[in-house]
Scaffold this motif. Structure first.
Motif, PDB file in Angstrom:
ATOM      1  N   PRO A  93       0.790  -1.231   0.000  1.00 43.47           N
ATOM      2  CA  PRO A  93       0.000   0.000   0.000  1.00 43.47           C
ATOM      3  C   PRO A  93       0.830   1.293   0.000  1.00 43.47           C
ATOM      4  O   PRO A  93       0.358   2.333  -0.431  1.00 43.47           O
ATOM      5  CB  PRO A  93      -0.830  -0.103   1.280  1.00 43.47           C
ATOM      6  N   LYS A  94       2.090   1.227   0.444  1.00 43.22           N
ATOM      7  CA  LYS A  94       2.931   2.425   0.491  1.00 43.22           C
ATOM      8  C   LYS A  94       4.061   2.430  -0.537  1.00 43.22           C
ATOM      9  O   LYS A  94       4.736   3.438  -0.712  1.00 43.22           O
ATOM     10  CB  LYS A  94       3.530   2.580   1.892  1.00 43.22           C
ATOM     11  N   PHE A  95       4.289   1.331  -1.227  1.00 46.57           N
ATOM     12  CA  PHE A  95       5.446   1.190  -2.113  1.00 46.57           C
ATOM     13  C   PHE A  95       4.992   0.774  -3.504  1.00 46.57           C
ATOM     14  O   PHE A  95       4.227  -0.174  -3.659  1.00 46.57           O
ATOM     15  CB  PHE A  95       6.407   0.145  -1.536  1.00 46.57           C
ATOM     16  N   ASN A  96       5.475   1.490  -4.536  1.00 49.47           N
ATOM     17  CA  ASN A  96       5.106   1.129  -5.904  1.00 49.47           C
ATOM     18  C   ASN A  96       6.313   1.108  -6.827  1.00 49.47           C
ATOM     19  O   ASN A  96       7.319   1.773  -6.574  1.00 49.47           O
ATOM     20  CB  ASN A  96       4.015   2.062  -6.440  1.00 49.47           C
ATOM     21  N   LEU A  97       6.185   0.327  -7.875  1.00 52.12           N
ATOM     22  CA  LEU A  97       7.154   0.268  -8.962  1.00 52.12           C
ATOM     23  C   LEU A  97       6.522   0.941 -10.167  1.00 52.12           C
ATOM     24  O   LEU A  97       5.306   0.841 -10.369  1.00 52.12           O
ATOM     25  CB  LEU A  97       7.520  -1.178  -9.283  1.00 52.12           C
ATOM     26  N   GLN A  98       7.335   1.609 -10.986  1.00 53.88           N
ATOM     27  CA  GLN A  98       6.807   2.404 -12.087  1.00 53.88           C
ATOM     28  C   GLN A  98       7.538   2.127 -13.392  1.00 53.88           C
ATOM     29  O   GLN A  98       8.732   1.845 -13.388  1.00 53.88           O
ATOM     30  CB  GLN A  98       6.950   3.903 -11.780  1.00 53.88           C
ATOM     31  N   ALA A  99       6.811   2.259 -14.494  1.00 54.54           N
ATOM     32  CA  ALA A  99       7.411   2.163 -15.828  1.00 54.54           C
ATOM     33  C   ALA A  99       6.528   2.927 -16.801  1.00 54.54           C
ATOM     34  O   ALA A  99       5.311   3.001 -16.621  1.00 54.54           O
ATOM     35  CB  ALA A  99       7.546   0.715 -16.266  1.00 54.54           C
ATOM     36  N   GLY A 100       7.146   3.509 -17.812  1.00 53.66           N
ATOM     37  CA  GLY A 100       6.378   4.209 -18.834  1.00 53.66           C
ATOM     38  C   GLY A 100       7.258   5.066 -19.717  1.00 53.66           C
ATOM     39  O   GLY A 100       8.461   5.196 -19.488  1.00 53.66           O
ATOM     40  N   PRO A 101       6.639   5.671 -20.733  1.00 54.62           N
ATOM     41  CA  PRO A 101       7.402   6.541 -21.631  1.00 54.62           C
ATOM     42  C   PRO A 101       7.676   7.895 -20.985  1.00 54.62           C
ATOM     43  O   PRO A 101       6.938   8.331 -20.095  1.00 54.62           O
ATOM     44  CB  PRO A 101       6.467   6.697 -22.833  1.00 54.62           C
ATOM     45  N   GLN A 102       8.749   8.525 -21.421  1.00 51.18           N
ATOM     46  CA  GLN A 102       9.033   9.897 -20.994  1.00 51.18           C
ATOM     47  C   GLN A 102       9.437  10.701 -22.213  1.00 51.18           C
ATOM     48  O   GLN A 102      10.332  10.304 -22.957  1.00 51.18           O
ATOM     49  CB  GLN A 102      10.144   9.947 -19.949  1.00 51.18           C
ATOM     50  N   PHE A 103       8.762  11.821 -22.422  1.00 50.30           N
ATOM     51  CA  PHE A 103       9.063  12.737 -23.512  1.00 50.30           C
ATOM     52  C   PHE A 103       9.797  13.937 -22.932  1.00 50.30           C
ATOM     53  O   PHE A 103       9.442  14.431 -21.867  1.00 50.30           O
ATOM     54  CB  PHE A 103       7.772  13.178 -24.211  1.00 50.30           C
ATOM     55  N   THR A 104      10.824  14.411 -23.633  1.00 53.92           N
ATOM     56  CA  THR A 104      11.593  15.554 -23.179  1.00 53.92           C
ATOM     57  C   THR A 104      11.642  16.586 -24.306  1.00 53.92           C
ATOM     58  O   THR A 104      12.088  16.276 -25.416  1.00 53.92           O
ATOM     59  CB  THR A 104      13.024  15.141 -22.781  1.00 53.92           C
ATOM     60  N   PHE A 105      11.148  17.808 -24.010  1.00 55.93           N
ATOM     61  CA  PHE A 105      11.145  18.912 -24.957  1.00 55.93           C
ATOM     62  C   PHE A 105      12.203  19.911 -24.516  1.00 55.93           C
ATOM     63  O   PHE A 105      12.087  20.500 -23.437  1.00 55.93           O
ATOM     64  CB  PHE A 105       9.790  19.625 -24.970  1.00 55.93           C
ATOM     65  N   ASP A 106      13.220  20.135 -25.350  1.00 59.84           N
ATOM     66  CA  ASP A 106      14.223  21.153 -25.040  1.00 59.84           C
ATOM     67  C   ASP A 106      13.573  22.524 -25.161  1.00 59.84           C
ATOM     68  O   ASP A 106      12.904  22.822 -26.156  1.00 59.84           O
ATOM     69  CB  ASP A 106      15.406  21.059 -26.000  1.00 59.84           C
ATOM     70  N   LEU A 107      13.762  23.382 -24.163  1.00 56.56           N
ATOM     71  CA  LEU A 107      13.182  24.721 -24.173  1.00 56.56           C
ATOM     72  C   LEU A 107      14.154  25.784 -24.657  1.00 56.56           C
ATOM     73  O   LEU A 107      13.749  26.903 -24.964  1.00 56.56           O
ATOM     74  CB  LEU A 107      12.683  25.090 -22.764  1.00 56.56           C
ATOM     75  N   ASP A 108      15.433  25.463 -24.732  1.00 53.18           N
ATOM     76  CA  ASP A 108      16.432  26.426 -25.188  1.00 53.18           C
ATOM     77  C   ASP A 108      16.357  26.573 -26.703  1.00 53.18           C
ATOM     78  O   ASP A 108      15.915  25.672 -27.417  1.00 53.18           O
ATOM     79  CB  ASP A 108      17.833  25.965 -24.789  1.00 53.18           C
ATOM     80  N   ASP A 109      16.806  27.733 -27.194  1.00 57.21           N
ATOM     81  CA  ASP A 109      16.857  27.940 -28.639  1.00 57.21           C
ATOM     82  C   ASP A 109      17.777  26.904 -29.264  1.00 57.21           C
ATOM     83  O   ASP A 109      18.885  26.661 -28.779  1.00 57.21           O
ATOM     84  CB  ASP A 109      17.378  29.339 -28.975  1.00 57.21           C
ATOM     85  N   ASN A 110      17.302  26.314 -30.333  1.00 58.32           N
ATOM     86  CA  ASN A 110      18.071  25.294 -31.035  1.00 58.32           C
ATOM     87  C   ASN A 110      18.839  25.968 -32.170  1.00 58.32           C
ATOM     88  O   ASN A 110      18.241  26.368 -33.164  1.00 58.32           O
ATOM     89  CB  ASN A 110      17.123  24.219 -31.572  1.00 58.32           C
TER      90      ASN A 110
END
Length: 171
Positions: A93-110
Protein backbone atom coordinates in the motif's frame (compact mmCIF):
# COMPACT_ATOMS: atom_id res chain seq x y z
CA UNK A 1 1.81 19.21 -33.52
CA UNK A 2 -0.64 21.64 -31.89
CA UNK A 3 -3.61 19.51 -33.00
CA UNK A 4 -1.98 16.39 -31.57
CA UNK A 5 -1.42 18.11 -28.21
CA UNK A 6 -5.02 19.36 -28.18
CA UNK A 7 -6.40 15.87 -28.91
CA UNK A 8 -4.15 14.42 -26.19
CA UNK A 9 -5.28 17.04 -23.67
CA UNK A 10 -8.98 16.41 -24.43
CA UNK A 11 -8.49 12.63 -24.12
CA UNK A 12 -6.61 13.03 -20.84
CA UNK A 13 -9.35 15.31 -19.47
CA UNK A 14 -11.97 12.68 -20.37
CA UNK A 15 -10.02 9.95 -18.59
CA UNK A 16 -9.52 12.17 -15.54
CA UNK A 17 -13.25 12.83 -15.28
CA UNK A 18 -14.09 9.10 -15.48
CA UNK A 19 -11.72 7.86 -12.75
CA UNK A 20 -10.71 8.79 -9.20
CA UNK A 21 -7.95 11.33 -9.72
CA UNK A 22 -5.54 13.07 -7.37
CA UNK A 23 -3.39 16.04 -8.31
CA UNK A 24 -0.10 17.11 -6.83
CA UNK A 25 3.33 18.67 -7.17
CA UNK A 26 6.83 17.21 -7.11
CA UNK A 27 10.38 18.55 -7.08
CA UNK A 28 13.92 17.37 -6.53
CA UNK A 29 17.40 16.73 -7.86
CA UNK A 30 17.93 15.91 -11.52
CA UNK A 31 21.14 14.40 -12.88
CA UNK A 32 21.71 14.17 -16.63
CA UNK A 33 24.08 11.66 -18.19
CA UNK A 34 25.07 12.57 -21.77
CA UNK A 35 26.83 10.10 -24.05
CA UNK A 36 28.35 10.94 -27.43
CA UNK A 37 29.36 8.16 -29.82
CA UNK A 38 31.49 8.67 -32.91
CA UNK A 39 33.61 6.34 -35.01
CA UNK A 40 36.65 7.94 -33.33
CA UNK A 41 35.46 7.06 -29.82
CA UNK A 42 32.93 7.70 -27.10
CA UNK A 43 32.65 10.46 -24.53
CA UNK A 44 30.30 10.95 -21.60
CA UNK A 45 29.52 13.63 -19.05
CA UNK A 46 27.11 14.10 -16.17
CA UNK A 47 25.72 17.25 -14.58
CA UNK A 48 23.23 17.90 -11.80
CA UNK A 49 20.35 20.35 -11.55
CA UNK A 50 16.73 20.30 -10.43
CA UNK A 51 13.19 19.55 -11.56
CA UNK A 52 9.78 20.75 -10.38
CA UNK A 53 6.32 20.07 -11.72
CA UNK A 54 2.75 18.92 -11.40
CA UNK A 55 1.10 15.55 -11.86
CA UNK A 56 -2.24 13.77 -11.95
CA UNK A 57 -2.66 10.32 -10.41
CA UNK A 58 -5.45 8.28 -11.97
CA UNK A 59 -6.72 5.12 -10.26
CA UNK A 60 -6.85 2.31 -12.82
CA UNK A 61 -7.46 -0.65 -10.47
CA UNK A 62 -6.84 -1.88 -6.95
CA UNK A 63 -3.07 -2.00 -7.36
CA UNK A 64 -2.50 0.15 -10.48
CA UNK A 65 -2.44 3.91 -11.00
CA UNK A 66 -1.38 6.02 -13.97
CA UNK A 67 0.58 9.19 -13.31
CA UNK A 68 1.14 11.66 -16.15
CA UNK A 69 3.28 14.65 -15.17
CA UNK A 70 4.81 17.83 -16.54
CA UNK A 71 8.15 18.79 -14.99
CA UNK A 72 10.33 21.81 -15.64
CA UNK A 73 13.95 20.54 -15.70
CA UNK A 74 17.11 22.63 -15.45
CA UNK A 75 20.73 21.46 -15.63
CA UNK A 76 23.59 23.99 -15.93
CA UNK A 77 21.19 26.67 -17.19
CA UNK A 78 19.77 24.45 -19.92
CA UNK A 79 16.04 23.89 -19.56
CA UNK A 80 13.52 21.34 -20.78
CA UNK A 81 10.08 19.92 -20.08
CA UNK A 82 9.92 16.31 -19.00
CA UNK A 83 6.58 14.60 -19.59
CA UNK A 84 6.63 11.13 -18.02
CA UNK A 85 3.52 8.92 -18.18
CA UNK A 86 4.15 6.34 -15.49
CA UNK A 87 2.14 3.21 -14.78
CA UNK A 88 2.45 2.56 -11.04
CA UNK A 89 2.04 -0.95 -9.65
CA UNK A 90 1.60 -1.12 -5.88
CA UNK A 91 3.51 -4.07 -4.40
CA UNK A 92 2.52 -2.73 -0.97
CA UNK A 93 0.00 0.00 0.00
CA UNK A 94 2.93 2.43 0.49
CA UNK A 95 5.45 1.19 -2.11
CA UNK A 96 5.11 1.13 -5.90
CA UNK A 97 7.15 0.27 -8.96
CA UNK A 98 6.81 2.40 -12.09
CA UNK A 99 7.41 2.16 -15.83
CA UNK A 100 6.38 4.21 -18.83
CA UNK A 101 7.40 6.54 -21.63
CA UNK A 102 9.03 9.90 -20.99
CA UNK A 103 9.06 12.74 -23.51
CA UNK A 104 11.59 15.55 -23.18
CA UNK A 105 11.15 18.91 -24.96
CA UNK A 106 14.22 21.15 -25.04
CA UNK A 107 13.18 24.72 -24.17
CA UNK A 108 16.43 26.43 -25.19
CA UNK A 109 16.86 27.94 -28.64
CA UNK A 110 18.07 25.29 -31.03
CA UNK A 111 20.93 26.78 -33.11
CA UNK A 112 20.88 23.77 -35.47
CA UNK A 113 17.21 22.79 -36.03
CA UNK A 114 18.08 20.78 -39.14
CA UNK A 115 20.53 18.58 -37.22
CA UNK A 116 19.28 18.40 -33.64
CA UNK A 117 16.03 16.93 -32.25
CA UNK A 118 14.28 19.23 -29.75
CA UNK A 119 11.81 16.44 -28.86
CA UNK A 120 13.26 13.24 -27.44
CA UNK A 121 11.61 10.16 -26.01
CA UNK A 122 12.70 7.45 -23.66
CA UNK A 123 11.71 4.66 -21.31
CA UNK A 124 11.49 5.54 -17.62
CA UNK A 125 11.67 3.11 -14.69
CA UNK A 126 11.11 4.15 -11.11
CA UNK A 127 9.79 3.60 -7.64
CA UNK A 128 8.09 5.60 -4.92
CA UNK A 129 7.40 5.27 -1.22
CA UNK A 130 4.39 7.02 0.33
CA UNK A 131 5.02 8.21 3.89
CA UNK A 132 1.40 9.37 4.20
CA UNK A 133 -1.57 9.57 1.82
CA UNK A 134 -0.18 12.92 0.65
CA UNK A 135 3.63 12.90 1.02
CA UNK A 136 5.96 10.61 -0.94
CA UNK A 137 9.54 10.23 -2.13
CA UNK A 138 10.27 9.19 -5.73
CA UNK A 139 13.16 7.95 -7.86
CA UNK A 140 13.06 7.54 -11.65
CA UNK A 141 15.70 6.77 -14.29
CA UNK A 142 14.96 7.38 -17.97
CA UNK A 143 16.82 5.92 -20.94
CA UNK A 144 16.68 8.00 -24.13
CA UNK A 145 15.63 5.81 -27.06
CA UNK A 146 16.03 8.17 -30.00
CA UNK A 147 19.13 10.03 -31.17
CA UNK A 148 19.49 13.77 -30.40
CA UNK A 149 21.04 14.05 -33.86
CA UNK A 150 18.70 14.14 -36.87
CA UNK A 151 19.71 11.90 -39.78
CA UNK A 152 23.07 11.17 -38.17
CA UNK A 153 25.59 9.19 -40.21
CA UNK A 154 26.20 5.63 -39.10
CA UNK A 155 28.21 5.45 -35.89
CA UNK A 156 27.23 8.92 -34.61
CA UNK A 157 24.81 9.43 -31.74
CA UNK A 158 24.08 11.72 -28.81
CA UNK A 159 21.82 10.48 -26.02
CA UNK A 160 20.93 11.76 -22.56
CA UNK A 161 19.61 9.69 -19.67
CA UNK A 162 18.15 11.27 -16.53
CA UNK A 163 17.91 10.40 -12.84
CA UNK A 164 15.13 12.17 -10.92
CA UNK A 165 15.20 11.98 -7.09
CA UNK A 166 12.60 14.02 -5.26
CA UNK A 167 9.61 14.58 -3.05
CA UNK A 168 5.97 14.81 -4.02
CA UNK A 169 2.79 16.05 -2.39
CA UNK A 170 -0.79 15.15 -3.34
CA UNK A 171 -3.33 17.96 -2.88
Amino acid sequence: MKKLLLVGAVALFGVLQAQKTNFGANAGMLTGFAKVKTPMGDDSESNTGFYAGFFAEITAGNMVKIQPAVNYANIDGGSALQIPIMVKYYVDPKFNLQAGPQFTFDLDDNPFPDYYNSLNFGLALGTAYEFTQKLFVEARYSFQLNNHLKDAPSGYSVKANYLNLGLGYKF
